[in-house]
Design a protein around this motif. Structure first.
Motif, PDB file in Angstrom:
ATOM      1  N   ARG A 256       0.836  -1.209   0.000  1.00 27.26           N
ATOM      2  CA  ARG A 256       0.000   0.000   0.000  1.00 27.26           C
ATOM      3  C   ARG A 256       0.871   1.260   0.000  1.00 27.26           C
ATOM      4  NH1 ARG A 256      -5.439   1.369  -0.480  1.00 27.26           N
ATOM      5  NH2 ARG A 256      -5.557   3.516   0.193  1.00 27.26           N
ATOM      6  N   LEU A 257       1.963   1.243   0.746  1.00 33.19           N
ATOM      7  CA  LEU A 257       2.886   2.369   0.782  1.00 33.19           C
ATOM      8  C   LEU A 257       3.524   2.597  -0.582  1.00 33.19           C
ATOM      9  CD1 LEU A 257       4.365   4.468   2.598  1.00 33.19           C
ATOM     10  CD2 LEU A 257       6.134   2.741   2.896  1.00 33.19           C
ATOM     11  N   VAL A 258       3.941   1.527  -1.237  1.00 36.33           N
ATOM     12  CA  VAL A 258       4.560   1.639  -2.557  1.00 36.33           C
ATOM     13  C   VAL A 258       3.553   2.178  -3.573  1.00 36.33           C
ATOM     14  CG1 VAL A 258       5.521   0.288  -4.477  1.00 36.33           C
ATOM     15  CG2 VAL A 258       6.318  -0.114  -2.148  1.00 36.33           C
ATOM     16  N   VAL A 259       2.337   1.659  -3.570  1.00 35.62           N
ATOM     17  CA  VAL A 259       1.317   2.111  -4.522  1.00 35.62           C
ATOM     18  C   VAL A 259       0.955   3.570  -4.277  1.00 35.62           C
ATOM     19  CG1 VAL A 259      -1.099   1.794  -5.217  1.00 35.62           C
ATOM     20  CG2 VAL A 259       0.410  -0.178  -4.985  1.00 35.62           C
ATOM     21  N   ASP A 260       0.770   3.952  -3.029  1.00 31.57           N
ATOM     22  CA  ASP A 260       0.460   5.348  -2.712  1.00 31.57           C
ATOM     23  C   ASP A 260       1.607   6.273  -3.104  1.00 31.57           C
ATOM     24  OD1 ASP A 260      -2.038   4.720  -1.769  1.00 31.57           O
ATOM     25  OD2 ASP A 260      -1.455   4.748   0.359  1.00 31.57           O
ATOM     26  N   GLY A 261       2.842   5.843  -2.877  1.00 31.90           N
ATOM     27  CA  GLY A 261       3.999   6.649  -3.260  1.00 31.90           C
ATOM     28  C   GLY A 261       4.100   6.831  -4.759  1.00 31.90           C
ATOM     29  N   LEU A 262       3.878   5.755  -5.504  1.00 27.22           N
ATOM     30  CA  LEU A 262       3.916   5.858  -6.960  1.00 27.22           C
ATOM     31  C   LEU A 262       2.782   6.738  -7.484  1.00 27.22           C
ATOM     32  CD1 LEU A 262       4.835   2.237  -8.050  1.00 27.22           C
ATOM     33  CD2 LEU A 262       6.225   4.287  -8.313  1.00 27.22           C
ATOM     34  N   ALA A 263       1.617   6.621  -6.902  1.00 28.29           N
ATOM     35  CA  ALA A 263       0.491   7.466  -7.320  1.00 28.29           C
ATOM     36  C   ALA A 263       0.806   8.934  -7.059  1.00 28.29           C
ATOM     37  CB  ALA A 263      -0.778   7.052  -6.587  1.00 28.29           C
ATOM     38  N   TRP A 264       1.418   9.226  -5.914  1.00 24.74           N
ATOM     39  CA  TRP A 264       1.786  10.600  -5.587  1.00 24.74           C
ATOM     40  C   TRP A 264       2.809  11.138  -6.575  1.00 24.74           C
ATOM     41  CZ3 TRP A 264       6.349  12.976  -4.018  1.00 24.74           C
ATOM     42  CH2 TRP A 264       6.223  14.266  -3.516  1.00 24.74           C
ATOM     43  N   VAL A 265       3.842  10.348  -6.879  1.00 19.64           N
ATOM     44  CA  VAL A 265       4.893  10.783  -7.803  1.00 19.64           C
ATOM     45  C   VAL A 265       4.313  11.011  -9.203  1.00 19.64           C
ATOM     46  CG1 VAL A 265       6.980  10.000  -9.004  1.00 19.64           C
ATOM     47  CG2 VAL A 265       6.823   9.789  -6.538  1.00 19.64           C
ATOM     48  N   LEU A 266       3.526  10.079  -9.691  1.00 16.73           N
ATOM     49  CA  LEU A 266       2.971  10.217 -11.034  1.00 16.73           C
ATOM     50  C   LEU A 266       1.993  11.383 -11.131  1.00 16.73           C
ATOM     51  CD1 LEU A 266       2.508   6.472 -12.006  1.00 16.73           C
ATOM     52  CD2 LEU A 266       4.296   8.048 -12.754  1.00 16.73           C
ATOM     53  N   THR A 267       1.232  11.629 -10.077  1.00 15.15           N
ATOM     54  CA  THR A 267       0.330  12.773 -10.063  1.00 15.15           C
ATOM     55  C   THR A 267       1.117  14.071 -10.155  1.00 15.15           C
ATOM     56  OG1 THR A 267      -1.304  11.572  -8.777  1.00 15.15           O
ATOM     57  CG2 THR A 267      -1.438  13.967  -8.728  1.00 15.15           C
ATOM     58  N   HIS A 268       2.208  14.169  -9.405  1.00 17.06           N
ATOM     59  CA  HIS A 268       2.996  15.391  -9.422  1.00 17.06           C
ATOM     60  C   HIS A 268       3.768  15.558 -10.725  1.00 17.06           C
ATOM     61  CE1 HIS A 268       1.832  15.516  -5.253  1.00 17.06           C
ATOM     62  NE2 HIS A 268       2.274  16.756  -5.200  1.00 17.06           N
ATOM     63  N   ILE A 269       4.209  14.467 -11.325  1.00 18.79           N
ATOM     64  CA  ILE A 269       4.875  14.566 -12.624  1.00 18.79           C
ATOM     65  C   ILE A 269       3.878  15.043 -13.677  1.00 18.79           C
ATOM     66  CG2 ILE A 269       5.870  13.195 -14.503  1.00 18.79           C
ATOM     67  CD1 ILE A 269       7.359  11.592 -12.397  1.00 18.79           C
ATOM     68  N   GLY A 270       2.683  14.506 -13.659  1.00 16.92           N
ATOM     69  CA  GLY A 270       1.646  14.947 -14.596  1.00 16.92           C
ATOM     70  C   GLY A 270       1.279  16.403 -14.396  1.00 16.92           C
ATOM     71  N   SER A 271       1.181  16.807 -13.148  1.00 15.65           N
ATOM     72  CA  SER A 271       0.871  18.203 -12.845  1.00 15.65           C
ATOM     73  C   SER A 271       2.001  19.126 -13.291  1.00 15.65           C
ATOM     74  CB  SER A 271       0.623  18.361 -11.345  1.00 15.65           C
ATOM     75  OG  SER A 271       0.423  19.707 -11.015  1.00 15.65           O
ATOM     76  N   ALA A 272       3.243  18.704 -13.082  1.00 12.97           N
ATOM     77  CA  ALA A 272       4.387  19.516 -13.505  1.00 12.97           C
ATOM     78  C   ALA A 272       4.422  19.645 -15.024  1.00 12.97           C
ATOM     79  CB  ALA A 272       5.686  18.901 -12.998  1.00 12.97           C
ATOM     80  N   PHE A 273       4.171  18.550 -15.749  1.00 13.71           N
ATOM     81  CA  PHE A 273       4.155  18.613 -17.209  1.00 13.71           C
ATOM     82  C   PHE A 273       3.035  19.517 -17.700  1.00 13.71           C
ATOM     83  CE2 PHE A 273       2.707  17.063 -21.346  1.00 13.71           C
ATOM     84  CZ  PHE A 273       3.863  17.269 -22.085  1.00 13.71           C
ATOM     85  N   SER A 274       1.873  19.405 -17.090  1.00 16.60           N
ATOM     86  CA  SER A 274       0.738  20.237 -17.479  1.00 16.60           C
ATOM     87  C   SER A 274       1.049  21.718 -17.246  1.00 16.60           C
ATOM     88  CB  SER A 274      -0.500  19.832 -16.701  1.00 16.60           C
ATOM     89  OG  SER A 274      -1.575  20.677 -16.998  1.00 16.60           O
ATOM     90  N   SER A 275       1.622  22.036 -16.096  1.00 12.10           N
ATOM     91  CA  SER A 275       1.978  23.423 -15.803  1.00 12.10           C
ATOM     92  C   SER A 275       3.038  23.933 -16.764  1.00 12.10           C
ATOM     93  CB  SER A 275       2.491  23.552 -14.368  1.00 12.10           C
ATOM     94  OG  SER A 275       1.471  23.250 -13.458  1.00 12.10           O
ATOM     95  N   PHE A 276       4.019  23.090 -17.081  1.00 13.17           N
ATOM     96  CA  PHE A 276       5.065  23.470 -18.027  1.00 13.17           C
ATOM     97  C   PHE A 276       4.461  23.764 -19.393  1.00 13.17           C
ATOM     98  CE2 PHE A 276       7.847  22.068 -21.481  1.00 13.17           C
ATOM     99  CZ  PHE A 276       8.886  22.979 -21.335  1.00 13.17           C
ATOM    100  N   TYR A 277       3.602  22.882 -19.868  1.00  9.51           N
ATOM    101  CA  TYR A 277       3.047  23.069 -21.200  1.00  9.51           C
ATOM    102  C   TYR A 277       2.101  24.267 -21.264  1.00  9.51           C
ATOM    103  CZ  TYR A 277       1.236  22.266 -25.779  1.00  9.51           C
ATOM    104  OH  TYR A 277       0.888  22.429 -27.077  1.00  9.51           O
ATOM    105  N   HIS A 278       1.334  24.509 -20.212  1.00 10.43           N
ATOM    106  CA  HIS A 278       0.474  25.688 -20.200  1.00 10.43           C
ATOM    107  C   HIS A 278       1.313  26.965 -20.184  1.00 10.43           C
ATOM    108  CE1 HIS A 278      -3.508  23.972 -20.064  1.00 10.43           C
ATOM    109  NE2 HIS A 278      -3.096  23.094 -19.151  1.00 10.43           N
ATOM    110  N   GLY A 279       2.411  26.966 -19.433  1.00  5.94           N
ATOM    111  CA  GLY A 279       3.306  28.123 -19.443  1.00  5.94           C
ATOM    112  C   GLY A 279       3.973  28.323 -20.793  1.00  5.94           C
ATOM    113  N   LEU A 280       4.389  27.232 -21.419  1.00  2.00           N
ATOM    114  CA  LEU A 280       4.994  27.303 -22.749  1.00  2.00           C
ATOM    115  C   LEU A 280       3.987  27.836 -23.759  1.00  2.00           C
ATOM    116  CD1 LEU A 280       7.477  26.515 -24.556  1.00  2.00           C
ATOM    117  CD2 LEU A 280       6.305  24.344 -24.920  1.00  2.00           C
ATOM    118  N   GLY A 281       2.779  27.316 -23.706  1.00  2.78           N
ATOM    119  CA  GLY A 281       1.740  27.775 -24.621  1.00  2.78           C
ATOM    120  C   GLY A 281       1.399  29.241 -24.419  1.00  2.78           C
ATOM    121  N   GLN A 282       1.363  29.671 -23.176  1.00  9.12           N
ATOM    122  CA  GLN A 282       1.064  31.066 -22.881  1.00  9.12           C
ATOM    123  C   GLN A 282       2.193  31.972 -23.364  1.00  9.12           C
ATOM    124  OE1 GLN A 282       0.475  31.859 -18.744  1.00  9.12           O
ATOM    125  NE2 GLN A 282      -0.421  33.866 -19.098  1.00  9.12           N
TER     126      GLN A 282
END
Length: 97
Positions: free
Chosen positions: A19-45
């Motif tokens: 459960r710890l491993v799955v929660d940790g991976l979910a947290w990391v992937l969520t933040h990577i997705g959020s970082a990519f989304s923020s990067f691309y929105h900033g690039l587009g802007q």
């Protein structure tokens, strides 16, 4: 059934670890997705383009053509540089406007 056996305890510990491993991976992937989304929105802007997947693909294609033209220019191939560079510049200027 007796729940105080060593196997029950071991099963609980392995379950908690999983459960710890799955929660940790979910947290990391969520933040990577959020970082990519923020990067691309900033690039587009900054470029003045809409932040869509199509715009990203066209941007990457235009940059690849421009890079190919620059590489040909550095090798001394003027005609090849023009064939690759001019469409690259045209695509990027059309996209960015």
């Amino acid at each position: 059934m007796n729940d105080n056996t060593p196997f029950h305890w071991l099963g609980e510990q392995i379950g908690r670890l999983l459960r710890l491993v799955v929660d940790g991976l979910a947290w990391v992937l969520t933040h990577i997705g959020s970082a990519f989304s923020s990067f691309y929105h900033g690039l587009g802007q900054a470029l003045g383009i809409s932040p869509t997947l199509t715009s990203l693909i066209v941007l990457l294609f235009g940059l690849a053509l421009l890079l190919s033209g620059l590489r040909a220019l550095f090798r001394g191939r003027i005609f090849a540089a023009a064939i690759a560079g001019i469409p690259g510049i045209a695509i990027l200027s059309w996209l960015i406007q």
